[in-house]
Scaffold this motif. Structure first.
Motif, PDB file in Angstrom:
ATOM      1  N   ASP A   1      -3.935   3.526   6.970  1.00 36.89           N
ATOM      2  CA  ASP A   1      -4.829   2.616   7.664  1.00 36.89           C
ATOM      3  C   ASP A   1      -5.232   1.549   6.650  1.00 36.89           C
ATOM      4  O   ASP A   1      -5.973   1.830   5.704  1.00 36.89           O
ATOM      5  CB  ASP A   1      -6.055   3.365   8.188  1.00 36.89           C
ATOM      6  CG  ASP A   1      -6.948   2.470   9.034  1.00 36.89           C
ATOM      7  OD1 ASP A   1      -6.733   2.413  10.257  1.00 36.89           O
ATOM      8  OD2 ASP A   1      -7.854   1.820   8.475  1.00 36.89           O
ATOM      9  N   THR A   2      -4.716   0.333   6.815  1.00 33.49           N
ATOM     10  CA  THR A   2      -5.004  -0.713   5.836  1.00 33.49           C
ATOM     11  C   THR A   2      -4.764  -2.086   6.447  1.00 33.49           C
ATOM     12  O   THR A   2      -4.146  -2.215   7.511  1.00 33.49           O
ATOM     13  CB  THR A   2      -4.129  -0.533   4.573  1.00 33.49           C
ATOM     14  OG1 THR A   2      -4.642  -1.347   3.522  1.00 33.49           O
ATOM     15  CG2 THR A   2      -2.678  -0.905   4.840  1.00 33.49           C
ATOM     16  N   THR A   3      -5.247  -3.103   5.756  1.00 31.77           N
ATOM     17  CA  THR A   3      -5.055  -4.495   6.164  1.00 31.77           C
ATOM     18  C   THR A   3      -4.507  -5.281   4.980  1.00 31.77           C
ATOM     19  O   THR A   3      -4.998  -5.146   3.857  1.00 31.77           O
ATOM     20  CB  THR A   3      -6.381  -5.124   6.631  1.00 31.77           C
ATOM     21  OG1 THR A   3      -6.848  -4.438   7.799  1.00 31.77           O
ATOM     22  CG2 THR A   3      -6.190  -6.597   6.974  1.00 31.77           C
ATOM     23  N   VAL A   4      -3.486  -6.092   5.250  1.00 26.87           N
ATOM     24  CA  VAL A   4      -2.895  -6.955   4.225  1.00 26.87           C
ATOM     25  C   VAL A   4      -3.234  -8.400   4.576  1.00 26.87           C
ATOM     26  O   VAL A   4      -2.788  -8.912   5.604  1.00 26.87           O
ATOM     27  CB  VAL A   4      -1.363  -6.770   4.139  1.00 26.87           C
ATOM     28  CG1 VAL A   4      -0.807  -7.564   2.958  1.00 26.87           C
ATOM     29  CG2 VAL A   4      -0.995  -5.292   4.025  1.00 26.87           C
ATOM     30  N   ALA A   5      -4.019  -9.030   3.741  1.00 28.38           N
ATOM     31  CA  ALA A   5      -4.470 -10.399   4.016  1.00 28.38           C
ATOM     32  C   ALA A   5      -3.364 -11.413   3.736  1.00 28.38           C
ATOM     33  O   ALA A   5      -2.418 -11.127   2.988  1.00 28.38           O
ATOM     34  CB  ALA A   5      -5.694 -10.710   3.161  1.00 28.38           C
ATOM     35  N   PRO A   6      -3.437 -12.611   4.314  1.00 30.48           N
ATOM     36  CA  PRO A   6      -2.441 -13.652   4.052  1.00 30.48           C
ATOM     37  C   PRO A   6      -2.317 -13.953   2.566  1.00 30.48           C
ATOM     38  O   PRO A   6      -3.326 -14.167   1.880  1.00 30.48           O
ATOM     39  CB  PRO A   6      -2.991 -14.863   4.818  1.00 30.48           C
ATOM     40  CG  PRO A   6      -3.829 -14.280   5.906  1.00 30.48           C
ATOM     41  CD  PRO A   6      -4.447 -13.052   5.314  1.00 30.48           C
ATOM     42  N   GLY A   7      -1.096 -13.924   2.046  1.00 29.41           N
ATOM     43  CA  GLY A   7      -0.854 -14.211   0.642  1.00 29.41           C
ATOM     44  C   GLY A   7      -1.025 -13.029  -0.289  1.00 29.41           C
ATOM     45  O   GLY A   7      -0.715 -13.133  -1.474  1.00 29.41           O
ATOM     46  N   ASP A   8      -1.520 -11.898   0.220  1.00 32.86           N
ATOM     47  CA  ASP A   8      -1.686 -10.704  -0.602  1.00 32.86           C
ATOM     48  C   ASP A   8      -0.406  -9.867  -0.593  1.00 32.86           C
ATOM     49  O   ASP A   8       0.345  -9.864   0.391  1.00 32.86           O
ATOM     50  CB  ASP A   8      -2.845  -9.843  -0.096  1.00 32.86           C
ATOM     51  CG  ASP A   8      -4.206 -10.396  -0.497  1.00 32.86           C
ATOM     52  OD1 ASP A   8      -4.238 -11.421  -1.213  1.00 32.86           O
ATOM     53  OD2 ASP A   8      -5.220  -9.811  -0.084  1.00 32.86           O
ATOM     54  N   VAL A   9      -0.183  -9.145  -1.692  1.00 32.00           N
ATOM     55  CA  VAL A   9       0.923  -8.186  -1.774  1.00 32.00           C
ATOM     56  C   VAL A   9       0.316  -6.807  -1.977  1.00 32.00           C
ATOM     57  O   VAL A   9      -0.320  -6.544  -3.008  1.00 32.00           O
ATOM     58  CB  VAL A   9       1.881  -8.517  -2.936  1.00 32.00           C
ATOM     59  CG1 VAL A   9       3.033  -7.510  -2.965  1.00 32.00           C
ATOM     60  CG2 VAL A   9       2.426  -9.938  -2.812  1.00 32.00           C
ATOM     61  N   VAL A  10       0.471  -5.946  -0.996  1.00 37.75           N
ATOM     62  CA  VAL A  10       0.007  -4.561  -1.099  1.00 37.75           C
ATOM     63  C   VAL A  10       1.226  -3.679  -1.349  1.00 37.75           C
ATOM     64  O   VAL A  10       2.242  -3.794  -0.659  1.00 37.75           O
ATOM     65  CB  VAL A  10      -0.734  -4.119   0.175  1.00 37.75           C
ATOM     66  CG1 VAL A  10      -1.029  -2.618   0.141  1.00 37.75           C
ATOM     67  CG2 VAL A  10      -2.026  -4.909   0.340  1.00 37.75           C
ATOM     68  N   THR A  11       1.125  -2.822  -2.352  1.00 41.81           N
ATOM     69  CA  THR A  11       2.243  -1.970  -2.743  1.00 41.81           C
ATOM     70  C   THR A  11       2.007  -0.539  -2.275  1.00 41.81           C
ATOM     71  O   THR A  11       0.915   0.014  -2.469  1.00 41.81           O
ATOM     72  CB  THR A  11       2.426  -1.976  -4.269  1.00 41.81           C
ATOM     73  OG1 THR A  11       2.674  -3.317  -4.704  1.00 41.81           O
ATOM     74  CG2 THR A  11       3.596  -1.097  -4.676  1.00 41.81           C
ATOM     75  N   VAL A  12       3.036   0.050  -1.672  1.00 46.18           N
ATOM     76  CA  VAL A  12       2.996   1.455  -1.273  1.00 46.18           C
ATOM     77  C   VAL A  12       3.955   2.224  -2.172  1.00 46.18           C
ATOM     78  O   VAL A  12       5.137   1.888  -2.264  1.00 46.18           O
ATOM     79  CB  VAL A  12       3.389   1.639   0.206  1.00 46.18           C
ATOM     80  CG1 VAL A  12       3.448   3.112   0.571  1.00 46.18           C
ATOM     81  CG2 VAL A  12       2.403   0.905   1.112  1.00 46.18           C
ATOM     82  N   MET A  13       3.419   3.237  -2.853  1.00 46.81           N
ATOM     83  CA  MET A  13       4.224   4.051  -3.758  1.00 46.81           C
ATOM     84  C   MET A  13       4.176   5.510  -3.323  1.00 46.81           C
ATOM     85  O   MET A  13       3.329   5.912  -2.526  1.00 46.81           O
ATOM     86  CB  MET A  13       3.726   3.915  -5.198  1.00 46.81           C
ATOM     87  CG  MET A  13       3.735   2.494  -5.730  1.00 46.81           C
ATOM     88  SD  MET A  13       3.393   2.405  -7.518  1.00 46.81           S
ATOM     89  CE  MET A  13       4.907   3.112  -8.179  1.00 46.81           C
ATOM     90  N   GLY A  14       5.094   6.314  -3.877  1.00 47.15           N
ATOM     91  CA  GLY A  14       5.137   7.729  -3.556  1.00 47.15           C
ATOM     92  C   GLY A  14       6.529   8.266  -3.811  1.00 47.15           C
ATOM     93  O   GLY A  14       7.488   7.492  -3.970  1.00 47.15           O
ATOM     94  N   PRO A  15       6.693   9.578  -3.850  1.00 43.90           N
ATOM     95  CA  PRO A  15       7.991  10.175  -4.137  1.00 43.90           C
ATOM     96  C   PRO A  15       8.987   9.945  -3.012  1.00 43.90           C
ATOM     97  O   PRO A  15       8.617   9.594  -1.889  1.00 43.90           O
ATOM     98  CB  PRO A  15       7.664  11.672  -4.286  1.00 43.90           C
ATOM     99  CG  PRO A  15       6.418  11.851  -3.479  1.00 43.90           C
ATOM    100  CD  PRO A  15       5.639  10.589  -3.635  1.00 43.90           C
ATOM    101  N   SER A  16      10.264  10.158  -3.303  1.00 44.10           N
ATOM    102  CA  SER A  16      11.301  10.048  -2.284  1.00 44.10           C
ATOM    103  C   SER A  16      11.017  11.037  -1.157  1.00 44.10           C
ATOM    104  O   SER A  16      10.566  12.161  -1.388  1.00 44.10           O
ATOM    105  CB  SER A  16      12.677  10.350  -2.894  1.00 44.10           C
ATOM    106  OG  SER A  16      13.010   9.382  -3.866  1.00 44.10           O
ATOM    107  N   GLY A  17      11.265  10.584   0.078  1.00 45.49           N
ATOM    108  CA  GLY A  17      11.072  11.449   1.234  1.00 45.49           C
ATOM    109  C   GLY A  17       9.685  11.418   1.823  1.00 45.49           C
ATOM    110  O   GLY A  17       9.419  12.082   2.832  1.00 45.49           O
ATOM    111  N   VAL A  18       8.781  10.647   1.222  1.00 41.92           N
ATOM    112  CA  VAL A  18       7.410  10.617   1.720  1.00 41.92           C
ATOM    113  C   VAL A  18       7.263   9.670   2.911  1.00 41.92           C
ATOM    114  O   VAL A  18       6.239   9.686   3.592  1.00 41.92           O
ATOM    115  CB  VAL A  18       6.436  10.232   0.582  1.00 41.92           C
ATOM    116  CG1 VAL A  18       6.468   8.728   0.314  1.00 41.92           C
ATOM    117  CG2 VAL A  18       5.022  10.692   0.880  1.00 41.92           C
ATOM    118  N   GLY A  19       8.275   8.819   3.147  1.00 40.09           N
ATOM    119  CA  GLY A  19       8.241   7.980   4.342  1.00 40.09           C
ATOM    120  C   GLY A  19       7.992   6.510   4.104  1.00 40.09           C
ATOM    121  O   GLY A  19       7.664   5.773   5.043  1.00 40.09           O
ATOM    122  N   LYS A  20       8.181   6.043   2.889  1.00 41.51           N
ATOM    123  CA  LYS A  20       7.894   4.630   2.586  1.00 41.51           C
ATOM    124  C   LYS A  20       8.797   3.692   3.386  1.00 41.51           C
ATOM    125  O   LYS A  20       8.315   2.760   4.038  1.00 41.51           O
ATOM    126  CB  LYS A  20       8.063   4.363   1.080  1.00 41.51           C
ATOM    127  CG  LYS A  20       7.151   5.207   0.195  1.00 41.51           C
ATOM    128  CD  LYS A  20       7.259   4.832  -1.276  1.00 41.51           C
ATOM    129  CE  LYS A  20       8.657   5.001  -1.837  1.00 41.51           C
ATOM    130  NZ  LYS A  20       9.129   6.395  -1.806  1.00 41.51           N
TER     131      LYS A  20
END
Length: 212
Positions: free
Chosen positions: A22-41
């Motif tokens: 549950d998150t919001t990415v504002a215009p011009g922002d870069v949000v990074t999602v990390m995690g191990p393989s298989g977690v669903g990225k």
């Protein structure tokens, strides 16, 4: 310009939760999602872009400003997706690749002028008629992002976009990509295994846990 809103997203596989976000990415922002393989990225990006496999069951809403995306077909979402492989069409030259995803506005001459301006902006103005196979990794990466930008997306998804680049080019291309998405004020969500990518993005980092 609108924010990309992931409103109580849950994706299940075989009736078991794979990820929740549950998150919001504002215009011009870069949000990074990390995690191990298989977690669903990458599964998360597929859901946002409209290509989620029927093997997964999603819940929640995806919004771009006031527009709800998860009820629209992929081609109406106006979300650009950049993969770790450039995926340039081998049967088209550089100009043809850039023209492929462009909104068909104006005359053919005007579209060619836009392509020339785009190539000039990244120092590739002499490459319009080049075979993609003759380009370096960094050149292919720039052409791939230009193709996404010329399609006039309203948000950008980056799926391990720098992992195939050599160390010498990686910092340069990373900087160039993040500079472009900020210039165009595009909300950008990136998934990566590389902490250096996350630091270079300069935005929030969300770490997904192990697969349940």
């Amino acid at each position: 310009m609108a924010s990309l809103i992931l409103d109580d997203i849950v994706i299940e596989q075989d009736q078991r939760p794979l990820l929740s976000l549950d998150t919001t990415v504002a215009p011009g922002d870069v949000v990074t999602v990390m995690g191990p393989s298989g977690v669903g990225k990458s599964t998360l990006l597929a859901f946002i872009a409209g290509f989620l496999s029927p093997a997964f069951t999603p819940r929640g809403r995806i919004l771009l400003g006031e527009t709800r995306l998860d009820t629209l077909p992929a081609e109406q979402r106006h979300v650009g997706l950049l993969f770790q492989d450039p995926l340039l069409f081998p049967h088209l030259d550089v100009e043809g690749n850039l023209a492929f995803g462009m909104v068909r506005e104006g005359s053919r001459r005007q579209r060619r002028e836009r392509i020339h301006e785009a190539l000039t902006s990244v120092g590739l103005e002499a490459f319009a008629k080049r075979d993609p196979a003759t380009l370096s990794g960094g050149q292919k990466a720039r052409v791939a992002l230009l193709r996404v930008l010329l399609s006039q997306p309203r948000a950008i998804l980056l799926d391990e976009p720098f992992s195939k680049l050599d160390a010498e080019r990686r910092d340069e291309i990373r900087h160039w990509v993040f500079e472009r998405v900020r210039h165009y004020r595009l909300p950008t969500l990136m998934v990566t295994h590389d902490e250096a990518d996350a630091r270079a993005a300069g935005g929030r980092i969300i770490t997904l846990g192990d697969t349940p």
